[in-house]
Motif scaffolding. Structure first.
Motif, PDB file in Angstrom:
ATOM      1  N   LEU A 265       0.806  -1.724  -0.239  1.00 27.40           N
ATOM      2  CA  LEU A 265       0.007   0.039  -0.015  1.00 27.40           C
ATOM      3  C   LEU A 265       0.963   1.178  -0.285  1.00 27.40           C
ATOM      4  CD1 LEU A 265      -3.240   1.294   0.407  1.00 27.40           C
ATOM      5  CD2 LEU A 265      -2.767   1.214   2.883  1.00 27.40           C
ATOM      6  N   ASP A 284      -2.057   2.587  -6.202  1.00 28.23           N
ATOM      7  CA  ASP A 284      -2.043   2.456  -4.723  1.00 28.23           C
ATOM      8  C   ASP A 284      -1.594   1.407  -3.953  1.00 28.23           C
ATOM      9  OD1 ASP A 284      -2.297   5.308  -4.583  1.00 28.23           O
ATOM     10  OD2 ASP A 284      -4.687   4.918  -4.917  1.00 28.23           O
ATOM     11  N   TRP A 285      -2.014  -0.035  -4.675  1.00 28.15           N
ATOM     12  CA  TRP A 285      -1.953  -1.014  -3.957  1.00 28.15           C
ATOM     13  C   TRP A 285      -1.485  -1.790  -5.009  1.00 28.15           C
ATOM     14  CZ3 TRP A 285      -5.443  -4.288  -5.910  1.00 28.15           C
ATOM     15  CH2 TRP A 285      -5.875  -4.508  -6.613  1.00 28.15           C
TER      16      TRP A 285
END
Length: 364
Positions: A265, A284-285
């Protein structure tokens, strides 16, 4: 004195001189005491004492031959050298020779260690549409350790503190590591399966190597027991003031089966491409997972899946087959799909590709 006496005296003198010379000729010097190499079993198999010291040394390495084919691992669009026009796809090959040196000794502050790994390799490459071979070499690892202190050029702590990724060869279809870097770190080992590390790093590449005296910072911890382990790491990029983290869980289901899952993350603001030294995936992840099943002492099946926020997907299946101790053959098949190009621009339609990979490795 008559002539007879003179002759007898001369003969006696000659005999005496000759005897003295003969005695000198057969004098043998005392041999120097020999010092044989002693086995050092303090740190495991393969170590020996460097003669005249209390330092233990282990020399190892491997010879490796890789063959890659297909969209993911082969060479694409190679110009036909006979016609000068048209293209083909062909093999991507690599022969690597690696040497490792691991020297250790005990001090009042704990174990003093120096570890070095270098390799030399011959690659098949592509430039301007033409295939050719090139030579390369690299200082892969150079590590000094004293007790919990580490000073090194090696893999980033952001990779090693969560134990890289899976057991497949091509484990980075969704990238999880910043690569190699200069670093200084300290590790606390609780002796009960818990350990914690904090370190500073320089970064890697034109965009992410430090541009000031403010370092990148990495911190992580892990807990290991018979059932498996859990580990986490956080990295701060001092250039772009971005933070990324990963959390990993490993489970030993039984003696044959191990499973693992890892998630990443970052505050990357939704970028499709890498946005900091530690946010190496898109968006983002990201998530990675897989496992290994050992059919026997010689054969194991490896599987890994990965996916990130930029809709990149990767799947790899491979087999490890140990023909004899020290010699392994590792075939793999991989599939990947993506919706963004390398510049982070969204494609008109999704693209995908397949690849095959084969490794022969003799380790010693």
């Amino acid at each position: 004195m008559n002539i007879k006496s003179l002759l007898l005296g001369s003969a006696a003198a000659l005999v005496a001189v000759s005897g003295a010379r003969a005695a000198d000729a057969i004098v043998v010097a005392e041999p120097e005491p020999a010092e044989y190499v002693r086995i050092c079993d303090v740190y495991g198999a393969g170590y020996f004492y460097i003669p005249g010291t209390e330092t233990c040394l282990k020399i190892g390495g491997y010879l490796r031959y890789d063959i890659g084919v297909g969209d993911l691992f082969g060479l694409q669009d190679i110009t036909d050298k006979k016609k000068g026009t048209g293209t083909h796809d062909t093999y991507d090959k690599r022969m690597r020779a690696q040497l490792t040196f691991d020297a250790r000794g005990e001090t009042e502050y704990g174990t003093l260690r120096a570890y070095t790994s270098v390799y030399f390799q011959q690659d098949t490459s592509r430039a301007a549409g033409v295939s050719y071979t090139e030579r390369d070499w690299e200082l892969e690892h150079a590590i000094i350790q004293l007790g919990g202190l580490t000073i090194a050029y090696t893999d980033s702590l952001f990779e090693t503190l969560t134990n890289s990724a899976g057991s497949v060869i091509n484990d980075d279809l969704v990238n999880y590591t910043p690569g190699k870097t200069h670093l200084i770190a300290y590790t606390f080992d609780g002796g009960n399966g818990f350990s914690a590390t904090v370190g500073v790093e320089e970064g890697n590449g034109p965009a992410f190597t430090l541009d000031s005296y403010v370092p990148h910072v990495v911190a992580g911890a892990s807990y290991t027991q018979g059932w498996g382990s859990i580990a986490g790491v956080v990295g701060y990029d001092a250039n772009f003031e971005k933070v990324a983290g990963k959390l990993r869980l490993d489970v030993n289901v039984n003696e044959a089966l191990t499973l693992w899952i890892m998630a990443g993350l970052t505050d990357a603001d939704g970028h499709a491409t890498r946005s900091s030294n530690y946010a190496t995936w898109g968006g983002d992840w990201a998530v990675w997972g897989g496992g290994q099943y050992k059919f026997s002492e010689k054969t194991a099946l490896n599987v890994q899946l990965s996916y990130d926020d930029s809709d990149r997907f990767g799947a790899v299946v491979g087999v490890d087959y140990n023909i004899v101790p020290g010699f392994v053959i590792r075939p793999e098949v991989a599939y990947s799909s993506w919706k963004y190009d390398t510049a982070g621009n969204r494609l008109a339609s999704s693209e995908d590709g397949w690849g095959g990979f084969l490794r022969f490795q003799r380790s010693f």
